[in-house]
Design a protein around this motif. Structure first.
Motif, PDB file in Angstrom:
ATOM      1  N   MET A   1      52.706 -24.788  82.743  1.00 42.78           N
ATOM      2  CA  MET A   1      52.593 -25.918  81.811  1.00 42.78           C
ATOM      3  C   MET A   1      53.028 -25.469  80.409  1.00 42.78           C
ATOM      4  N   SER A   2      53.772 -26.316  79.766  1.00 41.17           N
ATOM      5  CA  SER A   2      54.297 -25.981  78.439  1.00 41.17           C
ATOM      6  C   SER A   2      53.215 -26.191  77.370  1.00 41.17           C
ATOM      7  N   PHE A   3      53.299 -25.421  76.315  1.00 43.55           N
ATOM      8  CA  PHE A   3      52.351 -25.619  75.210  1.00 43.55           C
ATOM      9  C   PHE A   3      52.446 -27.046  74.668  1.00 43.55           C
ATOM     10  N   ALA A   4      53.658 -27.604  74.758  1.00 41.88           N
ATOM     11  CA  ALA A   4      53.863 -28.962  74.222  1.00 41.88           C
ATOM     12  C   ALA A   4      52.968 -29.982  74.924  1.00 41.88           C
ATOM     13  N   ASP A   5      52.592 -29.681  76.167  1.00 39.16           N
ATOM     14  CA  ASP A   5      51.764 -30.640  76.919  1.00 39.16           C
ATOM     15  C   ASP A   5      50.275 -30.310  76.841  1.00 39.16           C
ATOM     16  N   MET A   6      49.911 -29.351  76.021  1.00 39.13           N
ATOM     17  CA  MET A   6      48.499 -28.935  75.991  1.00 39.13           C
ATOM     18  C   MET A   6      47.785 -29.481  74.770  1.00 39.13           C
ATOM     19  N   ASP A   7      46.500 -29.683  74.953  1.00 37.05           N
ATOM     20  CA  ASP A   7      45.682 -30.176  73.860  1.00 37.05           C
ATOM     21  C   ASP A   7      45.151 -28.974  73.063  1.00 37.05           C
ATOM     22  N   VAL A   8      46.034 -28.409  72.253  1.00 38.52           N
ATOM     23  CA  VAL A   8      45.679 -27.219  71.465  1.00 38.52           C
ATOM     24  C   VAL A   8      46.140 -27.448  70.037  1.00 38.52           C
ATOM     25  N   ASP A   9      45.398 -26.968  69.057  1.00 34.62           N
ATOM     26  CA  ASP A   9      45.848 -27.248  67.690  1.00 34.62           C
ATOM     27  C   ASP A   9      45.613 -26.114  66.694  1.00 34.62           C
ATOM     28  N   THR A  10      44.908 -25.068  67.096  1.00 38.14           N
ATOM     29  CA  THR A  10      44.547 -24.045  66.108  1.00 38.14           C
ATOM     30  C   THR A  10      44.830 -22.640  66.636  1.00 38.14           C
ATOM     31  N   ILE A  11      45.257 -21.779  65.743  1.00 39.25           N
ATOM     32  CA  ILE A  11      45.464 -20.359  66.060  1.00 39.25           C
ATOM     33  C   ILE A  11      44.818 -19.550  64.932  1.00 39.25           C
ATOM     34  N   TRP A  12      44.248 -18.429  65.295  1.00 36.98           N
ATOM     35  CA  TRP A  12      43.685 -17.530  64.277  1.00 36.98           C
ATOM     36  C   TRP A  12      44.739 -16.468  63.974  1.00 36.98           C
ATOM     37  N   MET A  13      45.066 -16.336  62.681  1.00 37.65           N
ATOM     38  CA  MET A  13      46.116 -15.398  62.310  1.00 37.65           C
ATOM     39  C   MET A  13      45.710 -14.627  61.063  1.00 37.65           C
ATOM     40  N   ASP A  14      45.628 -13.326  61.182  1.00 33.05           N
ATOM     41  CA  ASP A  14      45.341 -12.456  60.034  1.00 33.05           C
ATOM     42  C   ASP A  14      44.134 -12.944  59.231  1.00 33.05           C
ATOM     43  N   GLY A  15      43.109 -13.364  59.926  1.00 33.65           N
ATOM     44  CA  GLY A  15      41.865 -13.701  59.230  1.00 33.65           C
ATOM     45  C   GLY A  15      41.674 -15.171  58.927  1.00 33.65           C
ATOM     46  N   GLU A  16      42.674 -16.005  59.226  1.00 36.27           N
ATOM     47  CA  GLU A  16      42.565 -17.436  58.901  1.00 36.27           C
ATOM     48  C   GLU A  16      42.790 -18.281  60.148  1.00 36.27           C
ATOM     49  N   PHE A  17      42.129 -19.431  60.178  1.00 35.55           N
ATOM     50  CA  PHE A  17      42.460 -20.416  61.207  1.00 35.55           C
ATOM     51  C   PHE A  17      43.608 -21.265  60.665  1.00 35.55           C
ATOM     52  N   VAL A  18      44.702 -21.326  61.403  1.00 38.40           N
ATOM     53  CA  VAL A  18      45.861 -22.094  60.916  1.00 38.40           C
ATOM     54  C   VAL A  18      46.253 -23.128  61.970  1.00 38.40           C
ATOM     55  N   ASP A  19      46.963 -24.171  61.509  1.00 43.57           N
ATOM     56  CA  ASP A  19      47.457 -25.164  62.464  1.00 43.57           C
ATOM     57  C   ASP A  19      48.431 -24.486  63.421  1.00 43.57           C
ATOM     58  N   TRP A  20      48.413 -24.959  64.645  1.00 45.63           N
ATOM     59  CA  TRP A  20      49.249 -24.387  65.718  1.00 45.63           C
ATOM     60  C   TRP A  20      50.703 -24.215  65.227  1.00 45.63           C
ATOM     61  N   GLU A  21      51.256 -25.248  64.576  1.00 47.30           N
ATOM     62  CA  GLU A  21      52.673 -25.223  64.146  1.00 47.30           C
ATOM     63  C   GLU A  21      52.897 -24.222  63.016  1.00 47.30           C
ATOM     64  N   ASP A  22      51.854 -23.860  62.317  1.00 47.93           N
ATOM     65  CA  ASP A  22      52.033 -22.990  61.145  1.00 47.93           C
ATOM     66  C   ASP A  22      51.867 -21.509  61.474  1.00 47.93           C
ATOM     67  N   ALA A  23      51.616 -21.181  62.725  1.00 49.82           N
ATOM     68  CA  ALA A  23      51.434 -19.762  63.101  1.00 49.82           C
ATOM     69  C   ALA A  23      52.816 -19.139  63.312  1.00 49.82           C
ATOM     70  N   GLN A  24      53.498 -18.828  62.214  1.00 54.71           N
ATOM     71  CA  GLN A  24      54.907 -18.395  62.256  1.00 54.71           C
ATOM     72  C   GLN A  24      55.058 -16.984  61.707  1.00 54.71           C
ATOM     73  N   ILE A  25      56.108 -16.293  62.179  1.00 52.06           N
ATOM     74  CA  ILE A  25      56.434 -14.987  61.588  1.00 52.06           C
ATOM     75  C   ILE A  25      57.935 -14.922  61.273  1.00 52.06           C
ATOM     76  N   HIS A  26      58.298 -13.933  60.454  1.00 57.20           N
ATOM     77  CA  HIS A  26      59.699 -13.759  60.067  1.00 57.20           C
ATOM     78  C   HIS A  26      60.523 -13.210  61.239  1.00 57.20           C
ATOM     79  N   VAL A  27      61.789 -13.650  61.341  1.00 61.25           N
ATOM     80  CA  VAL A  27      62.626 -13.179  62.463  1.00 61.25           C
ATOM     81  C   VAL A  27      62.939 -11.688  62.377  1.00 61.25           C
ATOM     82  N   LEU A  28      62.733 -11.084  61.211  1.00 56.50           N
ATOM     83  CA  LEU A  28      62.975  -9.642  61.102  1.00 56.50           C
ATOM     84  C   LEU A  28      61.680  -8.834  61.283  1.00 56.50           C
ATOM     85  N   SER A  29      60.698  -9.435  61.897  1.00 60.25           N
ATOM     86  CA  SER A  29      59.455  -8.690  62.179  1.00 60.25           C
ATOM     87  C   SER A  29      59.763  -7.580  63.187  1.00 60.25           C
TER      88      SER A  29
END
Ligand SMILES: Cc1ncc(COP(=O)(O)O)c(C=O)c1O
Length: 311
Positions: A1-29
């Motif tokens: 099942m794709s994430f697009a079809d899931m009822d999910v909205d939050t990710i924890w990143m580096d100490g913060e809860f962020v919106d699913w769409e905002d959990a991004q990193i740089h392509v040169l990571s």
């Protein structure tokens, strides 16, 4: 099942809860280029006493141990990751889910040495049913011995769950699927049975249980340890330092995979050879049922293996 079809909205990143769409990193990571991350796969089960994470401490211990050979200094304590995960599950109202913590070298420079790259950490969770198909738990899966060998622990630490080495799992698994099988078995450099691409393997022969030992270049699976404990408590003899040849697979009475994702999945054929009677065998069924009784909270005496979400 794709994430697009899931009822999910939050990710924890580096100490913060962020919106699913905002959990991004740089392509040169760094981790994106060299696979320099360590991760875990954990399940939270809907037990009779509410949602509970199974063997959370052991998974977190393995995460920090996986980081060691890479000098990847996770900037958060296990307690912080634990609290963040429980809160993520609560915020998204999940009763059961798969949990994915990941720590990796981030963005600074792209020499192979990650020296100045910051360590980033995230935790996400999402609903995840059976890993190898709905029928797999009852009927078993068709597998092939991969032409790809598992890397040896003298080449890449195999008891560390690092991201990069999973391209070996990808090659083996995709080879199997493109040939019509559900999953692969990988042999180690010496040609003995190691494990599945994301599972440990067990063999039953003449009523006794065998599983390759840690020196066979396997991941020290937590479901493997659970199955060994349950089997011994049920009175089975378990050889947990076994060396299993390829040919022993074909004459096994039963074979099964264990893993957080795969849980306890019977293997019904290997390279088109029927294993036992070509269906889930009695020992596999016994261990599998006991495993589900355990993780769904119906067995007494294992409370220390559960972290309740709502406590
Ligand atoms: C290569 C490999 N072996 C074995 C396992 C099973 O380990 P566990 O039971 O801890 O999920 C996994 C899953 O993480 C894996 O990726």
């Amino acid at each position: 099942m794709s994430f697009a079809d899931m009822d999910v909205d939050t990710i924890w990143m580096d100490g913060e809860f962020v919106d699913w769409e905002d959990a991004q990193i740089h392509v040169l990571s760094h981790a994106l280029h060299y696979g320099t991350g360590v991760f875990e796969g954990i399940r939270c089960y809907d037990t009779e006493d509410g949602p509970a994470v199974f063997r959370f401490d052991e998974h977190l211990d393995r995460l920090y141990e996986s980081a060691k050979p890479y000098n990847l200094d996770i900037q958060h304590t296990p307690e912080e990751l634990k609290e963040a995960t429980l809160e993520l599950i609560r915020r998204q109202d999940m009763e059961s889910c798969y949990i994915r913590p990941l720590s990796f070298f981030g963005y600074d420079s792209l020499g192979v040495s990650p020296k100045n790259c910051p360590t980033r950490t995230m935790v996400a969770c999402w609903p995840w049913g059976t890993y190898l198909g709905d029928e797999a738990l009852e009927k078993g899966v068709d597998v092939m011995v991969s032409s790809w060998r598992k890397h040896s622990s003298s080449q890449i630490p195999t008891n560390a769950k690092a991201t990069g080495p999973y391209i070996n799992s990808l090659l083996a698994g995709e080879e199997a699927r493109s040939n019509g099988y559900v999953e692969a078995i990988v042999l180690n450099k010496e040609g003995n049975v190691a494990e599945g691409p994301g599972e440990n393997i067990f063999m039953v022969k003449d009523g006794e249980i065998y599983t390759p030992g840690l020196a066979q270049s396997i991941l020290d699976g937590i479901t493997r340890k659970t199955a060994i404990t349950l089997a011994r408590e049920k009175g089975y003899t378990v050889h947990d330092e076994a060396v299993i040849s390829r040919s022993q697979l074909y004459t096994a009475d039963e074979l099964f995979f264990t893993g957080t994702a795969a849980e306890v999945t019977p293997i019904k054929t290997v390279d088109d050879n029927e294993i036992g009677s070509g269906t889930r065998g009695p020992v596999t069924k016994d261990i599998q049922q006991t495993f589900f009784d355990l993780v769904e909270g119906r067995l007494d005496g294992y409370d220390e293996w559960f972290t309740y979400v709502d406590e």
